[in-house]
Design a protein around this motif. Structure first.
Motif, short mmCIF file in Angstrom:
data_model
loop_
_atom_site.label_atom_id
_atom_site.label_comp_id
_atom_site.label_asym_id
_atom_site.label_seq_id
_atom_site.Cartn_x
_atom_site.Cartn_y
_atom_site.Cartn_z
N GLN A 1 0.84 -1.19 0.00
CA GLN A 1 0.00 0.00 0.00
C GLN A 1 0.88 1.25 0.00
O GLN A 1 2.08 1.19 0.29
CB GLN A 1 -0.91 0.00 1.24
CG GLN A 1 -1.82 -1.21 1.32
CD GLN A 1 -2.81 -1.25 0.19
OE1 GLN A 1 -3.56 -0.30 -0.02
NE2 GLN A 1 -2.82 -2.33 -0.56
N ASN A 2 0.28 2.40 -0.30
CA ASN A 2 1.03 3.66 -0.33
C ASN A 2 1.58 4.04 1.04
O ASN A 2 2.57 4.75 1.13
CB ASN A 2 0.13 4.78 -0.85
CG ASN A 2 -0.20 4.60 -2.32
OD1 ASN A 2 0.56 3.96 -3.04
ND2 ASN A 2 -1.31 5.13 -2.75
N ASP A 3 0.94 3.58 2.11
CA ASP A 3 1.38 3.95 3.46
C ASP A 3 2.47 3.02 4.00
O ASP A 3 2.85 3.10 5.17
CB ASP A 3 0.20 4.00 4.42
CG ASP A 3 -0.49 2.66 4.57
OD1 ASP A 3 -0.03 1.67 3.98
OD2 ASP A 3 -1.52 2.62 5.28
N GLY A 4 2.99 2.13 3.17
CA GLY A 4 4.07 1.25 3.58
C GLY A 4 3.62 -0.06 4.20
O GLY A 4 4.44 -0.91 4.52
#
Length: 85
Positions: free
Chosen positions: A25-28
């Motif tokens: 995901q974009n948030d790691g």
């Protein structure tokens, strides 16, 4: 076609609802996605020897099963249902 040894995966991990694919995901973090097609493909490989053995036993017991399978394949072909698409 190679076969997977039957002790590599626990069958409970291969249920259609199990999430075995992690997607970054974009948030790691990693989100898990359901992977029924992948799970089924693994189960097919795991159980192919047992399936072949049971099919052979069934055909040995009932020779008419061969004719039934051939008739079913013709029926599928006539309806264009034999391509797997």
């Amino acid at each position: 076609h190679t076969l997977i040894p039957d002790k590599v995966f626990k069958p409970s991990r291969l249920l259609p609802t199990r999430k075995n694919i992690k997607v970054p995901q974009n948030d790691g973090t990693d989100a898990e996605e359901s992977s029924p097609h992948r799970n089924n493909a693994i189960l097919e490989d795991l159980l192919s020897v047992q399936h072949l053995s049971k099919l052979h036993a069934a055909i040995t017991e009932c020779s008419a099963l061969i004719d039934a399978i051939l008739l079913f394949k013709v029926w599928l072909r006539q309806r264009n249902l034999d391509s797997g698409e």
